[in-house]
Design an enzyme around this catalytic site. Structure first.
Site, mmCIF file in Angstrom:
data_model
loop_
_atom_site.group_PDB
_atom_site.id
_atom_site.type_symbol
_atom_site.label_atom_id
_atom_site.label_comp_id
_atom_site.label_asym_id
_atom_site.label_seq_id
_atom_site.Cartn_x
_atom_site.Cartn_y
_atom_site.Cartn_z
ATOM 1 N N GLU A 128 -15.046 77.431 11.064
ATOM 2 C CA GLU A 128 -14.693 77.413 11.964
ATOM 3 C C GLU A 128 -13.933 78.595 12.957
ATOM 4 O O GLU A 128 -14.049 78.630 13.938
ATOM 5 C CB GLU A 128 -14.221 76.051 12.654
ATOM 6 C CG GLU A 128 -15.048 74.816 12.498
ATOM 7 C CD GLU A 128 -16.831 74.545 13.233
ATOM 8 O OE1 GLU A 128 -16.620 75.007 14.298
ATOM 9 O OE2 GLU A 128 -17.593 74.162 12.559
ATOM 10 N N SER A 175 -8.387 10.399 30.645
ATOM 11 C CA SER A 175 -7.939 10.501 30.023
ATOM 12 C C SER A 175 -7.295 11.071 29.114
ATOM 13 O O SER A 175 -6.317 10.491 29.117
ATOM 14 C CB SER A 175 -8.018 8.987 29.930
ATOM 15 O OG SER A 175 -8.765 7.389 30.597
#
Length: 809
Positions: A144, A421
Site C-alpha cells: 500500500e 393472586s
C-alpha cells in the site's frame, strides 16, 4: 558587486517607502555629496551621488510591480482559490476521534466463557501495534505505501507517477493514496469519489501526520481498514479468515491480508480464489524486491493453500437472545451506557448468566408439550426469569416462544400484565407478617361489602373463617382484601415499592390485594419481589451485568443495590405459608424433590362486551423459590381477544410445571437443603381478626356482612378500586380462582411428586394463647367472646377448612 548591492538597497527603500526617494540635505563635492550642515572635511563620510541609480529604479518600478501582480494573480491566486473553494466546507478534524473507532463488544457468562460478540455495523477488535506481527506490517507497507516513513501524508512522487501512468493508460488505473490518506478517508469521509473529497482527504492526512507518530498512524490504519466479509481491522480479519489471533498468523497469511484492503470483495479467497492467490503472491514478490523477506521465504509462503471457509462471520443474530437483549437493556437504562458504546465501544461485558439454566429455559419455551393448543395465527406465549436471590444475579431469562432477539419485545423484562393472586404475598401477607401477624391468625371469609366493593372467591363459596395460612395456600380472595384493608393499603403499596414493583402514581385501591395493578409487572420484577421472602428478608435488586472492562482496560464493577425489607422472622413466616401452598394448595404441580415455596396467580377475562358469554382467563402466573433460586413464569397471549384467551389454564398448571422442570435441572448438581428458620421463632395459636375499634368498621349482623357506616357509605379516596372513569369495568377484572386442573396438560411428569421433602421444622409452635379479637362468621352474628381452640393449631385449622376442596385456584 558594489553596484549590485547599491541596486538592491535602493530597490528595498523604494518598496519600503512606497516608491518614493527622500534626498539627504547634501551638496556635491566632486563625485560625492556632503551634508550641508557639516563643514568641509576630507575625513568626514562622503555620500555617493545616487541620482543616476534612482532615476533608473524609477524607470523599472512600474514594470516590476506589474510583473509581481501578474505573477500573484496568474500563478499563485488560482490554486489558492481552488483550495478555498474545495476546503471551505472541509470536515473538521478531531485528533481524539481516531482513538474512539467502532469496536466489537463481547458478552461473557458467569464462568467467563464468551456468549456472543456485539458488532454493531462493524466487526472490529482493536489491537496494539506490538501484537501485530512485523511480517504483516511490512506486507501492508509493501502493498500500500512503500514510502510511508518518508512523506508527511502526501507522496508527491507517487502522485506524479500515478498521473503519468493514468495518462498513458487513458484511465484511472493507478492510485497514489498513502496509508495516512486511506486512514483519513475511512475515519472521516464518505466513500464517494470526487475532487472535493480528495482535497479533504489530503488536508486531513496532513493534520493526522501533525498530531500522531508514524507508529500510531500505522496502528490506527491496521485497526480501521476493511478486509471483507464484515471484518474491520486485522484482528477481526485474522479471526474471520484463519480462526486465529492476529499474533499467530504466518507470512503467507500476512501477505493474503495485506492484499485485501485495495479491493476486499474482488480479492476474497472465498469468492475469487484464483485472483486472491495471484494478489497474495504479488505481495510476496514486492516484499522480496524491497528486501523485506528472502526469496526462499517467499517461495515457501507461495506454496501454502488459501483458506477454504470463513470463521466467526459477522451477524446481527446471537445466541441466548433474551438474555443478551436484557444485558443491553440493563447497560443502557441502568448503567448509563449509550447504544453506541455498547455496540461499538469495544466493551468486555461479564454477566451472571448460567448457561445450563438459560439453555433449559429456551428448551422449555420451545417445547410444544409445555403449552396448550392455540390458533395458528397467534401462539400462546410464555416468559420466565430465574434469579439467585442470595446475590440478586439473574441466571436465566426467557423472552417468549421462538424469541429471535435483535432487541425485540422481551417479555421477561418488558411485559406489563396484572399478576393476579401472585401479588397477594407482596401487597398483603408479607407486610402483615412484618406487622406481627402469624400464619395461624384467623380471617373472615364471608360476603363483605367494603364501601361498595364486594370481592368474591373463585368458587363463589364462603368458609366462615380461615387461617392466613389457608387463605394463602388456597388463594381465597375475601380474606386477602380484608387483611389488606386491615393493615392499610398504603403499607402494602410501600412494601411493593421497596421490592421493586413499578407503582409510581398507583392509588391505594383495594383491588391491589388481588393484583389489580394499573400497569402490571414483568416476570423479572415478580421474581425480584419474591426474592426477599426467600433471602431472609433482604432485597437485592436483580442484575445481569457484574462487571465491564472498556477497550482501554478500565474495569467497572457493578455493585447490586440491597436493603432489608422484612425481618428474618417475617420472611420465614411467608416461606412457611408458601411451602404449604405448594405441598397441599394451588401450587402442587411445582413440587420437586427439595423444598419449594410458591404462589399461583390467574387473571380472568374482563367482563366487557367483547367477552360476553365467554369464560376464560387472560393471564396465568406461578412465582416461587427454593433455598437457592427464585423463578417467575407467565403465560398468556400477546393480544387477548375473543379468539385468543386461556381456556381452563391456571397458574398452577403449565406455568407451575415450567417452574418445576427448569429449576430441577438448574439445581440437579446441588445438595438438597432446607429453608433456614430463625432461631427461637414461635407461632401463636392464632388470633381472630374481626371487627374491633381499631378497624372502625361497624358490622351488620342481619346481613352477615361487614359494611361501612352511613357516613362512610362512599369509599374514601384512598380506598377506591380504580380511577372513576375505569372503575365500572375494572371492578369486573378480579382474579378468578378455579378448582380444576386442566385435563389437556401433556407436559413432562404432570403428576405432582408425592415424596417431596417438606421444610425442616416448619410446623408452627402453638403454646401461646389467643387474643380477644372477633371475626364475622357466615350466617352467624358476631360476638366479642373468645373462640376456644385446641392447643394444637393444626387440628383447629383442619376443623375450619373441613370439606373445603384443596385444588387449583
Amino acid at each position: 558587486m558594489l553596484n549590485c548591492g547599491r541596486f538592491f538597497l535602493a530597490f528595498y527603500e523604494l518598496l519600503d517607502r512606497g516608491g518614493g526617494y527622500v534626498k539627504s540635505p547634501t551638496r556635491k563635492v566632486g563625485c560625492f555629496h556632503v551634508k550641508e550642515n557639516e563643514k568641509e572635511n576630507p575625513q568626514k563620510e562622503l555620500v555617493p551621488n545616487k541620482a543616476p541609480l534612482t532615476q533608473k529604479l524609477r524607470t523599472y518600478r512600474r514594470p516590476l510591480l506589474i510583473t509581481a501582480v501578474l505573477f500573484f494573480v496568474l500563478i499563485l491566486l488560482p490554486p489558492l482559490l481552488v483550495l478555498a473553494y474545495y476546503l471551505h466546507d472541509r470536515t473538521s478534524f478531531d485528533p481524539d476521534s481516531l482513538l474512539t473507532m467502532q469496536a466489537t463488544s463481547f458478552i461473557y457468562d458467569q464462568e467467563g466463557e464468551l456468549i456472543t460478540a456485539l458488532h454493531g455495523e462493524q466487526n472490529r477488535i482493536p489491537v496494539t501495534i506490538d501484537t501485530i506481527p512485523e511480517t504483516l506490517q511490512q506486507a501492508i507497507l509493501a502493498a500500500e505505501d512503500l514510502r510511508f516513513h518518508n512523506h508527511q501524508g502526501l507522496d508527491i512522487r507517487a502522485i506524479v507517477r500515478a498521473l503519468f501512468t493514468n495518462v498513458q493508460d487513458g484511465a484511472f488505473s493507478q492510485g497514489a493514496s498513502t496509508i495516512t490518506q486511506q486512514l483519513a478517508k475511512n475515519a472521516f469521509l464518505s466513500p464517494e469519489k470526487t475532487i472535493r473529497r480528495k482535497f479533504h482527504e489530503a488536508f486531513l492526512a496532513y493534520q493526522i501526520e501533525k498530531n500522531y507518530t508514524k507508529e500510531e498512524i500505522l496502528e490506527m490504519y491496521l485497526n480501521w481498514i476493511y478486509f471483507g466479509h464484515g471484518a474491520y481491522g486485522v484482528q477481526a480479519a485474522a479471526q474471520t479468515y484463519f480462526d486465529k489471533d492476529i499474533s499467530e498468523i504466518n507470512l503467507a497469511e500476512a501477505a493474503l491480508l495485506a492484499g485485501l484492503p485495495r479491493r476486499p470483495s474482488f480479492y476474497s479467497p472465498i469468492q475469487n480464489a484464483e485472483v486472491a492467490l495471484e494478489r497474495r503472491n504479488m505481495v510476496l514478490t514486492l516484499m522480496t524486491q524491497n528486501q523485506l523477506i528472502s526469496s526462499a521465504e517467499a517461495k515457501t509462503a507461495a506454496l501454502e493453500p488459501l483458506p477454504q471457509e470463513l470463521y466467526n462471520t459477522f451477524s446481527l443474530q446471537y445466541p441466548h437472545p433474551a438474555y443478551v437483549d436484557y444485558v443491553i437493556e440493563e447497560l443502557v437504562t441502568r448503567h448509563g451506557y449509550t447504544d453506541n458504546q455498547v455496540f461499538r465501544g469495544g466493551l468486555h461485558i461479564y454477566t451472571a448468566m448460567d448457561r445450563k439454566t438459560q439453555e433449559k429455559i429456551e428448551e422449555v419455551l420451545n417445547n410444544q408439550s409445555y403449552f396448550p393448543p392455540s390458533p395458528q395465527d397467534q401462539l400462546v406465549q410464555a416468559a420466565m426469569a430465574v434469579v439467585d436471590h442470595r446475590n440478586g444475579l439473574i441466571q436465566g431469562l426467557g423472552g417468549g416462544r421462538s424469541y429471535e432477539g435483535g432487541r425485540s419485545f422481551n417479555r421477561a423484562s418488558q411485559l406489563k400484565r396484572q399478576p393476579g393472586s401472585a401479588a397477594k404475598p407482596i401487597f398483603v401477607y408479607a407486610p402483615a407478617m412484618e406487622a406481627g401477624f402469624t400464619p395461624n391468625d384467623i380471617l373472615p371469609d364471608s360476603p363483605i361489602n367494603f364501601g361498595g366493593y364486594r370481592p368474591r372467591n373463585y368458587d363463589n363459596s364462603f368458609r366462615g373463617t380461615v387461617s392466613i395460612r389457608q387463605a394463602v395456600s388456597l388463594s381465597i380472595n375475601i380474606p386477602a382484601v380484608y387483611l389488606f384493608r386491615h393493615i392499610g393499603p398504603e403499607v402494602g403499596i410501600e412494601f411493593a415499592k421497596n421490592v421493586g414493583l413499578p407503582l409510581e402514581g398507583e392509588q391505594a385501591y383495594l383491588a391491589l390485594a388481588l393484583g389489580g395493578m394499573t400497569k402490571g409487572v414483568s416476570p423479572l420484577q415478580m421474581a425480584g419481589a419474591y426474592a426477599p421472602m426467600a433471602n431472609s428478608g433482604l432485597y437485592i435488586e436483580p442484575l445481569a451485568v457484574t462487571r465491564i472492562v472498556d477497550y482501554q482496560g478500565k474495569e467497572v464493577v457493578i455493585k447490586p443495590i440491597e436493603k432489608r425489607v422484612l425481618s428474618e422472622e417475617a420472611a420465614y413466616k411467608m416461606t412457611d405459608m408458601l411451602v404449604t401452598a405448594v405441598q397441599s394448595g394451588t401450587g402442587t404441580r411445582a413440587q420437586m424433590r427439595r423444598p419449594v415455596a410458591g404462589k399461583t396467580g390467574t387473571v380472568e377475562l374482563p367482563h366487557t362486551a367483547e367477552f360476553r358469554n365467554v369464560s376464560g382467563n387472560k393471564d396465568a402466573w406461578f412465582v416461587g423459590y427454593t433455598p437457592e433460586l427464585t423463578c417467575a413464569v407467565w403465560m398468556g397471549y400477546d393480544i387477548t381477544d375473543r379468539n385468543h384467551y386461556l381456556r381452563q389454564i391456571y397458574g398452577g398448571s403449565y406455568p407451575a410445571a415450567m417452574f418445576r422442570d427448569v429449576l430441577s435441572l438448574a439445581l440437579q448438581d446441588q445438595p438438597v437443603q432446607a429453608f433456614a428458620r430463625p432461631e427461637g421463632l414461635r407461632y401463636a395459636s392464632g388470633k381472630f381478626l374481626g371487627t374491633s375499634a381499631s378497624t372502625a368498621i361497624p358490622v351488620s349482623t342481619e346481613e352477615s356482612t361487614i359494611v361501612e357506616s352511613q357516613a362512610q357509605a362512599e369509599p374514601a379516596a384512598t380506598e377506591r378500586l380504580y380511577p372513576p372513569e375505569q372503575e365500572e369495568q375494572a371492578l369486573e377484572e378480579i382474579e378468578k380462582d378455579s378448582t380444576e386442573i386442566p385435563p389437556t396438560y401433556v407436559g413432562t411428569d404432570a403428576q405432582p411428586v408425592t415424596d417431596a421433602q417438606p421444610v425442616t421444622d416448619s410446623q408452627p409452635v402453638t403454646d401461646s394463647q389467643p387474643r380477644a379479637i372477633t371475626t364475622p362468621v357466615a350466617n352467624q352474628p358476631i360476638t366479642t367472646d373468645f373462640i376456644n381452640s385446641s392447643s394444637d393449631s393444626s387440628n383447629s385449622e383442619e376443623r375450619v377448612i373441613e370439606g373445603v376442596p384443596k385444588g387449583e385456584e
